[in-house]
Design an enzyme around this catalytic site. Structure first.
Site, PDB file in Angstrom:
ATOM      1  N   HIS A  79     -31.514  77.546   3.103  1.00 41.55           N
ATOM      2  CA  HIS A  79     -32.620  78.389   2.604  1.00 41.55           C
ATOM      3  C   HIS A  79     -32.862  78.182   1.110  1.00 41.55           C
ATOM      4  CE1 HIS A  79     -32.894  80.947   6.299  1.00 41.55           C
ATOM      5  NE2 HIS A  79     -31.614  80.635   6.391  1.00 41.55           N
ATOM      6  N   ASN A 152     -34.825  85.970  10.185  1.00 42.86           N
ATOM      7  CA  ASN A 152     -35.619  84.749  10.309  1.00 42.86           C
ATOM      8  C   ASN A 152     -36.931  85.060  11.002  1.00 42.86           C
ATOM      9  OD1 ASN A 152     -33.797  82.973   9.117  1.00 42.86           O
ATOM     10  ND2 ASN A 152     -32.835  82.393  11.055  1.00 42.86           N
TER      11      ASN A 152
HETATM   12 FE1  HDD Z   1     -27.745  82.735   6.716  1.00 45.43          FE
HETATM   13  C1  HDD Z   1     -28.844  82.367   3.562  1.00 45.43           C
HETATM   14  C2  HDD Z   1     -30.762  84.088   7.653  1.00 45.43           C
HETATM   15  C3  HDD Z   1     -26.730  82.777  10.015  1.00 45.43           C
HETATM   16  C4  HDD Z   1     -24.663  81.816   5.761  1.00 45.43           C
HETATM   17  N1  HDD Z   1     -29.465  83.136   5.794  1.00 45.43           N
HETATM   18  C5  HDD Z   1     -29.733  82.925   4.467  1.00 45.43           C
HETATM   19  C6  HDD Z   1     -31.057  83.351   4.172  1.00 45.43           C
HETATM   20  C7  HDD Z   1     -31.597  83.830   5.316  1.00 45.43           C
HETATM   21  C8  HDD Z   1     -30.594  83.701   6.330  1.00 45.43           C
HETATM   22  C9  HDD Z   1     -32.985  84.397   5.510  1.00 45.43           C
HETATM   23  C10 HDD Z   1     -31.728  83.240   2.808  1.00 45.43           C
HETATM   24  C11 HDD Z   1     -31.597  84.503   2.019  1.00 45.43           C
HETATM   25  C12 HDD Z   1     -32.336  84.368   0.717  1.00 45.43           C
HETATM   26  O1  HDD Z   1     -33.566  84.298   0.766  1.00 45.43           O
HETATM   27  O2  HDD Z   1     -31.662  84.314  -0.292  1.00 45.43           O
HETATM   28  N2  HDD Z   1     -28.598  83.240   8.491  1.00 45.43           N
HETATM   29  C13 HDD Z   1     -29.815  83.865   8.630  1.00 45.43           C
HETATM   30  C14 HDD Z   1     -29.974  84.283  10.012  1.00 45.43           C
HETATM   31  C15 HDD Z   1     -28.845  83.902  10.673  1.00 45.43           C
HETATM   32  C16 HDD Z   1     -27.973  83.266   9.717  1.00 45.43           C
HETATM   33  C17 HDD Z   1     -31.174  85.021  10.565  1.00 45.43           C
HETATM   34  C18 HDD Z   1     -28.475  84.107  12.106  1.00 45.43           C
HETATM   35  C19 HDD Z   1     -28.901  85.094  12.827  1.00 45.43           C
HETATM   36  N3  HDD Z   1     -26.025  82.340   7.716  1.00 45.43           N
HETATM   37  C20 HDD Z   1     -25.799  82.445   9.064  1.00 45.43           C
HETATM   38  C21 HDD Z   1     -24.415  82.196   9.341  1.00 45.43           C
HETATM   39  C22 HDD Z   1     -23.814  81.936   8.129  1.00 45.43           C
HETATM   40  C23 HDD Z   1     -24.850  82.028   7.125  1.00 45.43           C
HETATM   41  C24 HDD Z   1     -23.788  82.249  10.722  1.00 45.43           C
HETATM   42  C25 HDD Z   1     -22.382  81.610   7.811  1.00 45.43           C
HETATM   43  C26 HDD Z   1     -21.371  81.836   8.575  1.00 45.43           C
HETATM   44  N4  HDD Z   1     -26.922  82.106   4.975  1.00 45.43           N
HETATM   45  C27 HDD Z   1     -25.624  81.832   4.814  1.00 45.43           C
HETATM   46  C28 HDD Z   1     -25.255  81.542   3.377  1.00 45.43           C
HETATM   47  C29 HDD Z   1     -26.616  81.746   2.648  1.00 45.43           C
HETATM   48  C30 HDD Z   1     -27.550  82.073   3.798  1.00 45.43           C
HETATM   49  C31 HDD Z   1     -24.544  80.272   3.137  1.00 45.43           C
HETATM   50  C32 HDD Z   1     -27.089  80.638   1.738  1.00 45.43           C
HETATM   51  C33 HDD Z   1     -27.560  81.301   0.491  1.00 45.43           C
HETATM   52  C34 HDD Z   1     -27.182  82.682   0.633  1.00 45.43           C
HETATM   53  O3  HDD Z   1     -26.554  82.879   1.818  1.00 45.43           O
HETATM   54  O4  HDD Z   1     -27.376  83.563  -0.176  1.00 45.43           O
HETATM   55  O5  HDD Z   1     -24.306  82.438   2.960  1.00 45.43           O
END
Ligand code: HDD
Length: 725
Positions: A79, A152
């Site tokens: 993202h 999402n």
């Molecule tokens: Fe995630 C970012 C949505 C599963 C780990 N995720 C991130 C963002 C969104 C989502 C919208 C961007 C937020 C922003 O604008 O800063 N992610 C989802 C959805 C998931 C999902 C809807 C499943 C239903 N994500 C998911 C899993 C993991 C992560 C299973 C880790 C185990 N996601 C992250 C992250 C991020 C992230 C690495 C990257 C940047 C951040 O968090 O702030 O931690």
């Protein structure tokens, strides 16, 4: 003099801060170092003689360059590319029966929000219109603490357990040996992983549909994805899924547009949000909830804890209980959009987690990633992340601490210095729901998570024929870019489980034959599109899809959408000699419906009309039909010039090919006649195909039918295979 700071959580709709403008123009601020020393100039470094070497003593140079050298922070691992806006949420229907959360029970409150939309796979500089899931992350600054719905635009996820997330992302990101491809899932490693992970098949159907190429952030749905819990005053728990339903309806681009826009305006989505909000066309969504009593947890043939499953709307209806409005652009991209830190663990009393193993793992990941991305456990003190309610605890120090904590007590229990922050009395504040949990420690998938195809079929069955065709074409594109044959063939095996016609169509494009698929042999891309659409329309998967239903509402974008033209953009094709009256009338009529008209001419600047000039900011070189929702050709002698311009004729043919409404009045009709579109419409009922032509009339006579056509979004009832645009 100091710059007046804006409250980042303010929900006022004013976009310009006059005070701030006054300071930066009239009473310009003195230039200083970051330590406040006045600087005479920062345009020349300190040198020993005008042509001599630069001196190490030049602390002004060093500070400026050093700050610049450290301007970037690590981009989000997923993202990374995003755009955001401020606004507010207001509840319309209290959920008091289900929850104690003030934000979901008090209809008088206007809760400030900050919402960031994103693509998942691409880097910060990638294009907005890549085929991808869109992040839809909402931060609500409630009086009881920040509540983040980190969702999402697709209601399910690729995997059931968070422990697979690093593998999923490693597979979809550019391949590690050559960093190719950027912002695309069409490559070997992605399909290698996916084809070995059947639980992803439902999500794959969504990602291959036009949902993955939205027209605008304002025409996307948002989903909290997981099942959460609502906890009421009697400490009873209900499962809940959160939805954001766009007021403008759900609309998408078509693939050909998405590809062309990526080159012409990679900022398409962020620009459109920015410009709409500046123009006062705010983005709005209704909050929807699906609520399920604890007792019904095991009522369905899918597990309500499984994030690869929806709760079909026909089984559990979505209640609309509030509205979110985005009405203010950020002042600074970095400080707000880049530094905002969303966390699934940001919930408030009255809301709780379910045991969804994907959510449970996410609850670890988000705080952890902020620590490395923002570099300090004090990221919550940044203005964009700070709660609006008071917060206090015994956490201290670390990088970039802003708070100046007073006194000597930073521990509990304490009797000195008037005690440390006080705990809530038992029963108040946030309490985890007291679900009884008892089971052996295992690393296993629950049997109830085992069906990977039922809801993929449900999605396929619920699509209109044209939507099915787009899914077929997306898979043909993606899989034909996979070099490894075994991977492609493995994918076909999965597709065959979903629908045999789907699998057979994809097989044809990648040079494979599906066993027993002769009856469906009808390669898409041939000229017999109606036959293909009919075949796809009939291609229903008979096995019970999910929850005992074959299809459900809420999945197809072709049904149940409001008829609204608001927010759309119309190109007005112009050249010298254009009818000024036509332009004025059309602009006025469009503006009344919240539609923006853009003058497109062979050059920028003033275009001489028959009665005055109009300003053109768009030309046939700097824009094309893919950047607009509809096209209007006014009358006037301008049409003589436009007819000679291949780009003007292409503009119309391309719009026609993409199903977009077209209107022409007076001489404007001659331009349509001079195109392939004109040839195809000869003797046809043009209006029924969204083309409003009135050679005797003017803008007034066509505009209401044109607006009506725009509110229908696209006309898929056209024969467009002859158009090569
Ligand atoms: Fe995630 C970012 C949505 C599963 C780990 N995720 C991130 C963002 C969104 C989502 C919208 C961007 C937020 C922003 O604008 O800063 N992610 C989802 C959805 C998931 C999902 C809807 C499943 C239903 N994500 C998911 C899993 C993991 C992560 C299973 C880790 C185990 N996601 C992250 C992250 C991020 C992230 C690495 C990257 C940047 C951040 O968090 O702030 O931690």
């Amino acid at each position: 003099m100091s710059i007046p700071q804006k409250d980042p959580h303010s929900i006022e709709t004013t976009v310009k801060d006059e005070q701030l403008l006054a300071v930066t123009t009239e009473d310009r601020l003195p230039l200083t170092t970051n330590q406040g020393q006045r600087v005479s100039t920062d345009k020349y470094s300190l040198k020993a003689g005008k042509r001599g070497p630069t001196l190490l003593e030049d602390y002004i140079l060093r500070e400026k360059i050093q700050h610049f050298d450290h301007e970037r922070i690590p981009e989000r691992v997923v993202h990374a590319r995003g755009a955001a806006a401020h606004g507010y949420f207001q509840l319309t229907q209290s959920l008091e029966k289900y929850t104690t959360a003030q934000v979901l029970t008090d209809t008088s409150l206007k809760t400030p929000v900050f919402v960031r939309f994103s693509t998942v796979a691409g880097s910060r500089g990638s294009a907005d219109t890549a085929r991808d899931v869109r992040g839809f992350a909402v931060k609500m600054y409630t009086n009881e603490g920040n509540w983040d719905i980190v969702g999402n635009n697709i209601p399910v996820f690729f995997i059931q357990d968070a422990i697979k997330f690093p593998d999923l992302i490693h597979a979809v990101k550019p391949e590690p040996n050559n960093e190719i491809p950027q912002a695309s899932s069409a490559h070997d490693t992605f399909y290698d992983f996916i084809s070995l992970t059947p639980e992803s098949m439902h999500m794959i159907m969504w990602v291959m549909s036009d949902r993955a190429i939205p027209r605008s952030f304002s025409t996307m749905e948002g989903f909290g994805v997981h099942s959460f819990r609502l906890i009421n005053a009697q400490n009873e728990s209900h499962f809940v899924k959160f939805h954001w339903k766009p007021v403008l309806g759900v609309h998408s681009l078509v693939w050909d547009e998405a590809v062309k826009i990526a080159g012409q305006d990679p900022d398409f989505h962020r620009r459109s949000m920015w410009e709409s909000i500046e123009a006062g066309n705010f983005f709005e969504w209704e909050l929807g909830v699906q609520i399920l009593p604890e007792a019904d947890e095991e009522k369905f043939d899918f597990d309500v804890l499984d994030a690869t499953k929806i709760w079909p709307e026909d089984l559990i209806p979505v209640q609309r209980v509030g509205k979110m409005t985005l009405n203010r652009n950020p002042d600074n991209y970095f400080s707000e959009t880049e530094q905002v830190a969303f966390m699934t663990t940001n919930i408030v009393p009255g809301i709780d987690f379910s045991n969804d193993p994907l959510l449970q793992g996410r609850n670890f990941s988000y705080l952890d990633t902020q620590l490395s991305r923002l570099g300090t456990p004090n990221f919550h003190e940044l203005p964009i992340n700070r709660p609006v309610c008071p917060f206090s605890n015994n956490q201290r120090d670390a990088h970039m601490r802003h708070t100046i904590n007073k006194g000597r007590v930073a521990y509990t229990p304490a009797s000195l210095d008037g005690h440390s922050p006080e705990e809530e009395r038992p029963g108040s504040g946030f309490n985890s729901y007291g679900q009884v949990v008892n089971g052996p420690k295992v690393r296993e998938r629950a049997e109830s998570f085992n069906d990977h195809y039922g809801q993929a079929r449900l999605f396929w069955n619920s699509m209109a024929p044209i939507e099915k065709e787009h899914i077929v074409k997306a898979l043909q594109f993606e899989l034909s870019k996979v070099d490894t044959r075994e991977v492609r063939v493995r994918m076909l095996g999965h597709l065959a489980q979903i629908n045999d016609v789907l699998a057979a169509q994809v097989a044809l494009a990648i040079g494979e034959k599906m066993p027993g698929s002769q009856k469906t042999e009808q390669p898409s891309g041939t000229s017999d599109v109606p036959a293909l659409l009919e075949m796809l329309g009939n291609a229903e998967s008979p096995t019970t899809a999910s929850g005992g239903v074959l299809k459900t509402s809420g999945l197809s974008m072709m049904e149940g959408q409001p008829k609204l033209a608001k927010g759309r953009q119309v190109a007005i094709l112009t050249a010298p000699g254009v009818s000024s009256m036509c332009i004025e009338t059309m602009q006025k009529n469009l503006a009344e419906q919240g539609v923006a008209g853009f003058v497109v001419a062979p050059f920028i600047g003033d275009v001489e009309g028959d009665k005055g000039t109009v300003e053109a900011k768009k030309t046939f070189a700097n824009s094309s039909s893919v950047l607009f929702d509809a096209v209007y050709i006014p009358g006037g002698t301008s049409v003589q010039m436009l007819k000679q311009l291949p780009d003007a004729r292409k503009f119309i043919d391309e719009a026609f090919k993409h199903g977009k409404p077209i209107a022409a009045s007076g001489e404007g009709v001659q331009l349509v006649d001079a195109t392939m579109t004109g040839v195809l419409l000869k003797d046809a009922d043009a209006k029924a195909q969204g083309v409003i032509l009135d050679s005797a009339g003017n803008a007034k006579t066509v505009s209401s039918a044109f607006v009506e056509a725009i509110s229908s979004h696209r006309f898929n009832n056209r024969q467009v295979d002859m158009i090569q645009a």
